[in-house]
Design an enzyme around this catalytic site. Structure first.
Site, PDB file in Angstrom:
ATOM      1  N   GLU A   1      40.473  31.005  63.094  1.00  7.80           N
ATOM      2  CA  GLU A   1      41.278  29.812  63.414  1.00  7.80           C
ATOM      3  C   GLU A   1      42.727  29.956  62.950  1.00  7.80           C
ATOM      4  O   GLU A   1      43.136  29.325  61.963  1.00  7.80           O
ATOM      5  CB  GLU A   1      40.656  28.556  62.784  1.00  7.80           C
ATOM      6  CG  GLU A   1      39.295  28.223  63.328  1.00  7.80           C
ATOM      7  CD  GLU A   1      38.804  26.841  62.899  1.00  7.80           C
ATOM      8  OE1 GLU A   1      39.361  26.289  61.944  1.00  7.80           O
ATOM      9  OE2 GLU A   1      37.865  26.339  63.525  1.00  7.80           O
TER      10      GLU A   1
ATOM     11  N   GLU B   1      31.681  28.330  66.763  1.00  9.38           N
ATOM     12  CA  GLU B   1      31.167  27.475  65.686  1.00  9.38           C
ATOM     13  C   GLU B   1      30.900  26.089  66.268  1.00  9.38           C
ATOM     14  O   GLU B   1      31.684  25.601  67.092  1.00  9.38           O
ATOM     15  CB  GLU B   1      32.207  27.299  64.570  1.00  9.38           C
ATOM     16  CG  GLU B   1      32.549  28.565  63.825  1.00  9.38           C
ATOM     17  CD  GLU B   1      33.586  28.324  62.728  1.00  9.38           C
ATOM     18  OE1 GLU B   1      33.866  27.149  62.400  1.00  9.38           O
ATOM     19  OE2 GLU B   1      34.116  29.316  62.207  1.00  9.38           O
TER      20      GLU B   1
HETATM   21  C1  GAL Z   1      35.963  25.598  60.744  1.00 11.59           C
HETATM   22  C2  GAL Z   1      36.133  26.918  59.997  1.00 11.59           C
HETATM   23  C3  GAL Z   1      34.848  27.295  59.249  1.00 11.59           C
HETATM   24  C4  GAL Z   1      34.347  26.113  58.453  1.00 11.59           C
HETATM   25  C5  GAL Z   1      34.137  24.945  59.396  1.00 11.59           C
HETATM   26  C6  GAL Z   1      33.585  23.712  58.750  1.00 11.59           C
HETATM   27  O1  GAL Z   1      37.192  25.055  61.110  1.00 11.59           O
HETATM   28  O2  GAL Z   1      36.428  27.946  60.909  1.00 11.59           O
HETATM   29  O3  GAL Z   1      35.120  28.383  58.394  1.00 11.59           O
HETATM   30  O4  GAL Z   1      35.279  25.784  57.483  1.00 11.59           O
HETATM   31  O5  GAL Z   1      35.385  24.596  59.968  1.00 11.59           O
HETATM   32  O6  GAL Z   1      33.468  22.665  59.686  1.00 11.59           O
END
Ligand code: GAL
Length: 705
Positions: free
Chosen positions: A189, A340
């Site tokens: 990100e 994710e």
């Molecule tokens: C994302 C990040 C992850 C984790 C996640 C939690 O933005 O890439 O590493 O922190 O959020 O929601």
């Protein structure tokens, strides 16, 4: 054996891609980007992937087999590892410990789980930041970031990039031909820019390349205004917000170029060593709609686009999430990964409530319907320490499945059943929404009304389009447009001469272009166009904007389509040609606007251009969009669905797959226009579909492209 299976999947996907190029030109032609897929993209997009972020470095090795067995039992076939593990991979400068990662990959393979390696550069180790503090980024207020978090590096630092290149090269040398590694995620990100002195010098050098001379820069930024005229490049600030609109736009473009350089450094290191079948991507955050940099530019050099799809507080808003998914698919105009997503709840929203029971499954299938080929949960198991202890996970601190595990297991079974069917299919649309980062930035720098929210404006268009067509592309304003019957550009504020040419060609050859408010006000330097809105498109439109007004209260709008209101923003349009038709007028409510045209239409070449100068209330907007679609010959055989039901369609050689989700809290019934096979329920043939709340159906029928 697994490797053989992967190779044949790639071959099948390559075959499908060739077929996609045939079909009738206007309705079905595959976009150039979709045709030009690499072998690596076929690895990523040749099947359905279900996965999780796994952090083996946080757990004793003796625990790994148990976790992996649980993953396998849930149908997980991919894990992402390593993206924050720099201090475990290189505990001291120049001392590399990759053995554990090799063993973790091998252990995953024993459970038929493939691996995506995240390069660890989002979290530099303490030895690096303490010995070389100059790599730490500087916040906009001049403070230097400290160790103890992540993202504390300067994205422009040549020294930091050298360290990145080194660790990534070594990882690529070790794992670039590992049969169980299918791809790479660069960093994590991309988020924060830096305001250090080195970055400022790079900005000045970048401006010099861009403008050539200070005279050109001063002219294009109108810098005589407030004595901003520069007589040396080194005078130009890096942080002057809120600043000259030309400077502001250039700075965002520089941020994009700098992240591109940061990324290129790692792509080069990877490409030098990895097998062509391994894909390279990055996971894009910011709930899809972030605008720190231009997502089209950043995803161009990658094999596939990937994003992190979070809801945060509240429940899934399927229009917003559907629109963001279509937007992500448009970055490369091909299917993508959800790298994710939240296993129920997060730990960073104002209230970290959980999605409803069944909501994770519904959201997963929504992603697949919109063109995702992979969904990975963040994260597999909560770390015992660290900043994110409260975040949702699939396995608890005791190593036992959380309640959500069963729902994910169900998704795993369904993915297994549908993988072959869905691989090689993708959403297709004859309708597009156009977006542009320059325009987004330009409007947001000078919103003129705090109520003018571009995402909301986009969704105002998206909702009726989705309801009426169930298939919307959201693409860059510069994307090829010839295969769309109609395109809507809700907020195309910056229209340069070359973009105007692109749009003119589309309309001239038969396309229908609908422009929303604030269109064509600015040129590529974020200067006012000397011709009033829509600037270079005025001759096509046979009319122009006479004046714009930010509204305190809605104004009445009416025409043949009915009566409603314009909100937030209203532009008085003046037709300039006898052949320009007025579609909507303003009524009483604001004397400047009363009696003025709110929407006009003009034919140009074989096509039509329409300008809608206000933000219509929902009912009138629906009527407006419905009429435009009907006259462009766009319709869906599924018609309008019951409230809360979403329908998505993916097509490939020989088949059409339709995914239907009931997001409502009550049961719904959907009449199908033809019989379809209900894939998740014993393959029975259906004409009427009953769905419980959060219910999902995957339907199929033979189809010729
Ligand atoms: C994302 C990040 C992850 C984790 C996640 C939690 O933005 O890439 O590493 O922190 O959020 O929601």
């Amino acid at each position: 054996m697994k490797r053989g299976a992967l190779v044949s999947l790639m071959a099948a996907a390559l075959g499908a891609a060739v077929v996609l190029t045939s079909g009738t030109p206007r309705a079905h032609a595959a976009s150039p980007a979709a045709r030009a897929s690499s072998p690596a993209a076929h690895t990523a997009l040749g099947r359905l992937w279900l996965g999780a972020a796994w952090y083996p470095e946080q757990w004793p090795e003796s625990r790994w087999p148990k976790d992996l067995a649980l993953m396998q039992a849930a149908g997980i076939n991919v894990v992402r590892v390593g993206e924050f593990a720099w201090s475990t991979l290189e505990p001291h400068q120049g001392q590399y410990h990759f053995g554990w990662l090799k063993r973790a990959i091998a252990a995953a393979a024993r459970h038929h789980i493939f691996v995506v390696i995240g390069t660890p550069t989002d979290a530099p180790p303490a030895w690096l930041t303490s010995r070389y503090p100059q790599v730490l980024r500087v916040h906009a207020d001049g403070r230097r970031a400290q160790h103890g978090n992540r993202r504390q590096f300067s994205y422009a630092s040549p020294l930091y990039r050298r360290f990145c290149r080194d660790i990534v090269t070594r990882l690529a040398e070790h794992f670039g031909h590992n049969p169980d590694v299918i791809g790479w995620q660069i960093d994590n990100e991309y988020t924060n820019e830096s305001y250090d002195a080195g970055t400022r010098r790079l900005f000045q050098r970048w401006l010099k390349r861009r403008f050539g001379t200070l005279a050109a820069l001063n002219r294009d930024w109108t810098s005589a205004y407030w004595s901003q005229t520069y007589t040396a490049w080194r005078q130009i600030p890096l942080n002057a917000r809120p600043g000259n609109p030309g400077w502001m736009l250039a700075h965002r473009q520089f941020v994009t170029a700098t992240w591109l350089g940061f990324q290129r450094n790692q792509i080069q290191a990877l490409r030098a060593h990895i097998a062509p079948r391994q894909f390279i991507t990055t996971n894009i955050g910011g709930l899809g709609w972030s605008d720190n940099w231009d997502h089209y530019a950043i995803t161009r050099p990658l094999d596939i686009a990937a994003w992190d799809d979070y809801v945060g507080e509240g429940q899934l808003d399927f229009y917003r999430n559907g629109a963001m998914s279509d937007f992500v698919r448009g970055w490369k105009r091909q299917d993508y990964w959800v790298m994710e997503t939240q296993p129920g709840f997060v730990d960073w929203a104002p209230v970290n409530n959980s999605l409803v029971k069944g909501g994770v499954r519904a959201m997963t299938w929504e992603s697949i319907g919109h063109g995702a080929d992979a969904v990975l949960f963040w994260q597999w198991r909560s770390a015992l320490g660290g900043q994110e202890q409260y975040h949702g996970a699939l396995v608890g601190p005791d190593g036992k499945p959380e309640p959500l595990y069963g729902e994910v297991q169900r998704i795993g079974r369904e993915f297994k059943r549908c993988s072959k069917l869905i691989a090689g299919t993708r959403p297709r649309s004859t309708v597009a929404l156009l977006v542009s980062y320059d325009s987004r930035w330009a409007i947001d720098f000078q919103r003129q009304s705090v109520r003018y929210r571009q995402l909301q404006v986009l969704l105002d268009y998206y909702r009726p389009l989705e309801n009426l067509t169930h298939a919307v592309d959201i693409v860059s304003a510069r994307a090829p447009l010839a295969h769309y019957r109609i395109v809507f550009a809700p907020s195309l504020n910056v229209i340069s001469k070359s973009l105007a040419q692109h749009l003119r060609n589309y309309v001239r050859s038969g396309g229908v272009l609908v422009l929303g408010p604030r269109s064509g006000m600015k040129d590529q330097y974020n200067r006012l166009n000397v011709e009033r809105q829509p600037g270079p498109l005025v001759p096509l439109l046979g009319g122009r904007v006479q004046q714009y007004y930010a509204l305190l209260k809605p104004v009445v709008v009416s025409g043949a389509l009915g009566r409603g209101s314009g909100r937030i923003w209203a532009e008085a349009l003046s037709p300039k040609s006898a052949t320009t038709q007025v579609l909507l007028h303003y009524g009483a409510g604001n004397a400047w606007l009363t009696g003025q045209a709110a929407a006009i239409e003009h034919r140009y070449g074989r096509g039509t251009i329409i300008y809608l100068g206000t933000i219509l209330n929902r009912r009138l907007m629906h009527a407006f969009v419905a009429q435009r679609l009907a006259s462009a010959g766009v319709h869906s055989p599924f018609g309008v669905l019951p409230a809360g039901v979403e329908l998505m369609r993916r097509v490939g050689e020989g088949r059409e797959v339709v995914i239907v989700i009931n997001h409502a809290s009550a049961a719904r019934t959907v009449q199908l226009p033809y019989a379809m096979r209900d894939v998740l329920h014993r393959g029975r043939s259906l004409r009427v579909l009953h769905l419980r709340p959060q219910g999902v159906a995957v339907l199929e029928r033979p189809y010729r492209l």
